[in-house]
Design a protein around this motif. Structure first.
Motif, PDB file in Angstrom:
ATOM      1  N   PHE A 118      -0.151  65.767  17.970  1.00 17.33           N
ATOM      2  CA  PHE A 118      -0.599  64.779  18.956  1.00 17.33           C
ATOM      3  C   PHE A 118       0.637  64.265  19.671  1.00 17.33           C
ATOM      4  O   PHE A 118       1.568  63.741  19.035  1.00 17.33           O
ATOM      5  N   VAL A 119       0.664  64.419  20.995  1.00 19.13           N
ATOM      6  CA  VAL A 119       1.878  64.156  21.767  1.00 19.13           C
ATOM      7  C   VAL A 119       1.556  63.396  23.044  1.00 19.13           C
ATOM      8  O   VAL A 119       0.400  63.244  23.428  1.00 19.13           O
ATOM      9  N   GLY A 120       2.622  62.950  23.706  1.00 18.81           N
ATOM     10  CA  GLY A 120       2.465  62.263  24.978  1.00 18.81           C
ATOM     11  C   GLY A 120       3.478  62.733  25.996  1.00 18.81           C
ATOM     12  O   GLY A 120       4.531  63.284  25.654  1.00 18.81           O
ATOM     13  N   VAL A 121       3.157  62.495  27.267  1.00 16.40           N
ATOM     14  CA  VAL A 121       4.043  62.792  28.396  1.00 16.40           C
ATOM     15  C   VAL A 121       4.017  61.579  29.312  1.00 16.40           C
ATOM     16  O   VAL A 121       2.952  61.016  29.576  1.00 16.40           O
ATOM     17  N   GLY A 122       5.189  61.193  29.800  1.00 16.92           N
ATOM     18  CA  GLY A 122       5.286  60.051  30.689  1.00 16.92           C
ATOM     19  C   GLY A 122       5.499  60.442  32.137  1.00 16.92           C
ATOM     20  O   GLY A 122       4.992  61.477  32.594  1.00 16.92           O
ATOM     21  N   ALA A 123       6.291  59.667  32.846  1.00 20.00           N
ATOM     22  CA  ALA A 123       6.408  59.817  34.298  1.00 20.00           C
ATOM     23  C   ALA A 123       7.437  60.856  34.735  1.00 20.00           C
ATOM     24  O   ALA A 123       7.652  61.050  35.923  1.00 20.00           O
ATOM     25  N   GLN A 124       8.046  61.543  33.779  1.00 22.19           N
ATOM     26  CA  GLN A 124       9.066  62.540  34.100  1.00 22.19           C
ATOM     27  C   GLN A 124       8.833  63.783  33.252  1.00 22.19           C
ATOM     28  O   GLN A 124       8.505  63.683  32.064  1.00 22.19           O
ATOM     29  N   VAL A 125       9.022  64.953  33.850  1.00 23.13           N
ATOM     30  CA  VAL A 125       8.782  66.191  33.103  1.00 23.13           C
ATOM     31  C   VAL A 125       9.993  67.119  33.072  1.00 23.13           C
ATOM     32  O   VAL A 125       9.948  68.179  32.447  1.00 23.13           O
ATOM     33  N   TYR A 126      11.086  66.724  33.729  1.00 19.99           N
ATOM     34  CA  TYR A 126      12.269  67.575  33.670  1.00 19.99           C
ATOM     35  C   TYR A 126      13.505  66.785  34.105  1.00 19.99           C
ATOM     36  O   TYR A 126      13.451  65.925  34.975  1.00 19.99           O
ATOM     37  N   ALA A 127      14.627  67.090  33.470  1.00 18.15           N
ATOM     38  CA  ALA A 127      15.970  66.684  33.896  1.00 18.15           C
ATOM     39  C   ALA A 127      16.920  67.722  33.347  1.00 18.15           C
ATOM     40  O   ALA A 127      16.604  68.453  32.410  1.00 18.15           O
ATOM     41  N   CYS A 128      18.128  67.793  33.897  1.00 13.18           N
ATOM     42  CA  CYS A 128      19.060  68.836  33.453  1.00 13.18           C
ATOM     43  C   CYS A 128      19.562  68.592  32.041  1.00 13.18           C
ATOM     44  O   CYS A 128      19.830  69.540  31.303  1.00 13.18           O
ATOM     45  N   LEU A 129      19.724  67.301  31.644  1.00 10.57           N
ATOM     46  CA  LEU A 129      20.181  66.906  30.311  1.00 10.57           C
ATOM     47  C   LEU A 129      21.545  67.498  29.946  1.00 10.57           C
ATOM     48  O   LEU A 129      21.867  67.681  28.773  1.00 10.57           O
ATOM     49  N   TYR A 156      10.390  66.585  27.341  1.00 17.43           N
ATOM     50  CA  TYR A 156       9.615  65.448  27.850  1.00 17.43           C
ATOM     51  C   TYR A 156       8.207  65.413  27.265  1.00 17.43           C
ATOM     52  O   TYR A 156       7.296  64.838  27.851  1.00 17.43           O
ATOM     53  N   VAL A 157       8.094  65.996  26.080  1.00 17.57           N
ATOM     54  CA  VAL A 157       6.868  65.910  25.291  1.00 17.57           C
ATOM     55  C   VAL A 157       7.237  65.159  24.008  1.00 17.57           C
ATOM     56  O   VAL A 157       8.121  65.580  23.270  1.00 17.57           O
ATOM     57  N   PHE A 158       6.551  64.056  23.740  1.00 15.08           N
ATOM     58  CA  PHE A 158       6.948  63.149  22.670  1.00 15.08           C
ATOM     59  C   PHE A 158       5.872  63.084  21.594  1.00 15.08           C
ATOM     60  O   PHE A 158       4.709  62.759  21.877  1.00 15.08           O
ATOM     61  N   LYS A 159       6.281  63.403  20.373  1.00 11.27           N
ATOM     62  CA  LYS A 159       5.342  63.317  19.267  1.00 11.27           C
ATOM     63  C   LYS A 159       4.979  61.861  19.018  1.00 11.27           C
ATOM     64  O   LYS A 159       5.849  60.978  18.977  1.00 11.27           O
TER      65      LYS A 159
END
Length: 347
Positions: free
Chosen positions: A86-97, A143-146
């Motif tokens: 069970f996971v969540g995603v917020g307002a951002q889906v990518y950055a170079c990191l 950007y997928v958070f458990k």
């Protein structure tokens, strides 16, 4: 596969009328995750985007950046998640990191020059990002958070934007026990901000022109309720606050009043955007040594901290639920200011 499709509700022109639509997602990359969406929150940003109040809308567009669901597919290099999580995603889906990125290296990945918001944005390959008003979403695993144990699944989605937007600046500015923290605007952001500030041990002042919110604010953790329509209550708050978090779309000329509530060297933190340029007296600003700053969403590390803190302290949004099929009705309800306080679409 070429015939893969994700179905959702998209805007085909600016406005709050969405229609069913299916699109071909980007190929599942080695570091990508596909999520079967169970819940998606409606954020004020969704409405601003759909109405082109913040810039052009690239149609067809599926909005929604408060996403909760279960992992159904994993890229070959994803090792931190498992099918069924069970996971969540917020307002951002990518950055170079990357370590040499001026933003990512400081945990400010929303400011990364390569950042991709969850919807109405373009990946570097030119494909548009599509959001959570859909049956599924496919995004970078970073950007997928458990979701931690202890959080009710239906209440998780709003924490991924509204939650982190309010909690992140409190952490970054060092709000602590005994600080006097004001919250302006007791709505989708404000009612969460009260809970976070109280859990951090602050003395919380809730400011609202709606006197009928007094009891609820106190129940959420506010120490004081200030009815902004009453001069005597406003007077009691003058020169009081260490921090003021502005969560409502305040009028641009209200900042003189806000400054008057601040103790010397206090900080006013903007979490919402007034329609016009801000105006305030430089005398108030300088003589009281007040700082005015802003805060965007939180990056990946802040989202994790928000979720963990929320689980530890039992923080959750007050929500109204709508089936995804009634998304247009839900958007109108939100647009009229009737939502109390966040809307969650059930899929």
């Amino acid at each position: 596969m070429a015939d893969e499709k994700i179905s959702g509700y998209a805007a085909f022109e600016p406005g709050l009328k969405l229609k069913p639509w299916s699109y071909t997602p980007r190929p599942l990359g080695a570091n990508d995750v596909e999520i079967d969406i169970l819940y998606s929150g409606i954020c004020g940003s969704d409405l601003h985007t759909l109405k082109e109040e913040w810039g052009p809308l690239s149609c067809p567009a599926i909005v929604g950046h408060e996403i909760a669901g279960k992992v159904t597919k994993l890229g070959s290099k994803v090792s931190t998640l498992a099918i069924g999580d069970f996971v969540g995603v917020g307002a951002q889906v990518y950055a170079c990191l990357k370590k040499d990125c001026k933003a990512c290296s400081r945990n400010l990945d929303p400011h990364c020059p390569h950042s991709v918001p969850t919807y109405n944005a373009k990946y570097e390959d030119g494909q548009q990002s599509q959001g959570g008003y859909a049956e599924a979403v496919r995004v970078d695993a970073n950007y997928v958070f458990k979701i931690p144990d202890g959080l009710d699944p239906v209440h998780v989605a709003p924490l991924l934007c509204a939650g982190v937007t309010t909690f992140s600046p409190m952490l970054r500015h060092g709000v602590k026990k005994g600080d006097r923290v004001g919250i302006v605007g007791i709505g989708g952001l404000g009612h969460l901000a009260i809970q976070y500030a109280a859990a951090l041990g602050a003395e919380v002042y809730a400011f609202s022109h709606s006197s009928n919110k007094r009891e609820q604010c106190l129940e959420l953790g506010a120490t004081h309720f200030i009815d902004t329509s009453k001069k005597d209550e406003l007077e009691s708050a003058r020169r009081t606050l260490d921090y003021l978090f502005v969560t409502s779309n305040a009028e641009s000329n209200q900042y003189n009043e806000y400054i008057s509530w601040m103790d010397f060297e206090g900080k006013i933190v903007m979490l919402s955007l007034p329609k016009n340029h801000m105006t305030f007296s430089p005398f108030e600003f300088v003589l009281n040594e007040v700082a005015i700053t802003g805060s965007l969403i939180g990056g990946g590390s802040m989202i994790r901290k928000t979720l963990d803190f929320s689980a530890q302290h039992g923080i959750k949004p007050i929500i109204e639920k709508y089936p995804i099929e009634d998304v247009n009705e839900a958007l109108q309800h939100m647009d009229k200011g009737k939502a109390r306080y966040r809307i969650v679409l059930t899929h």
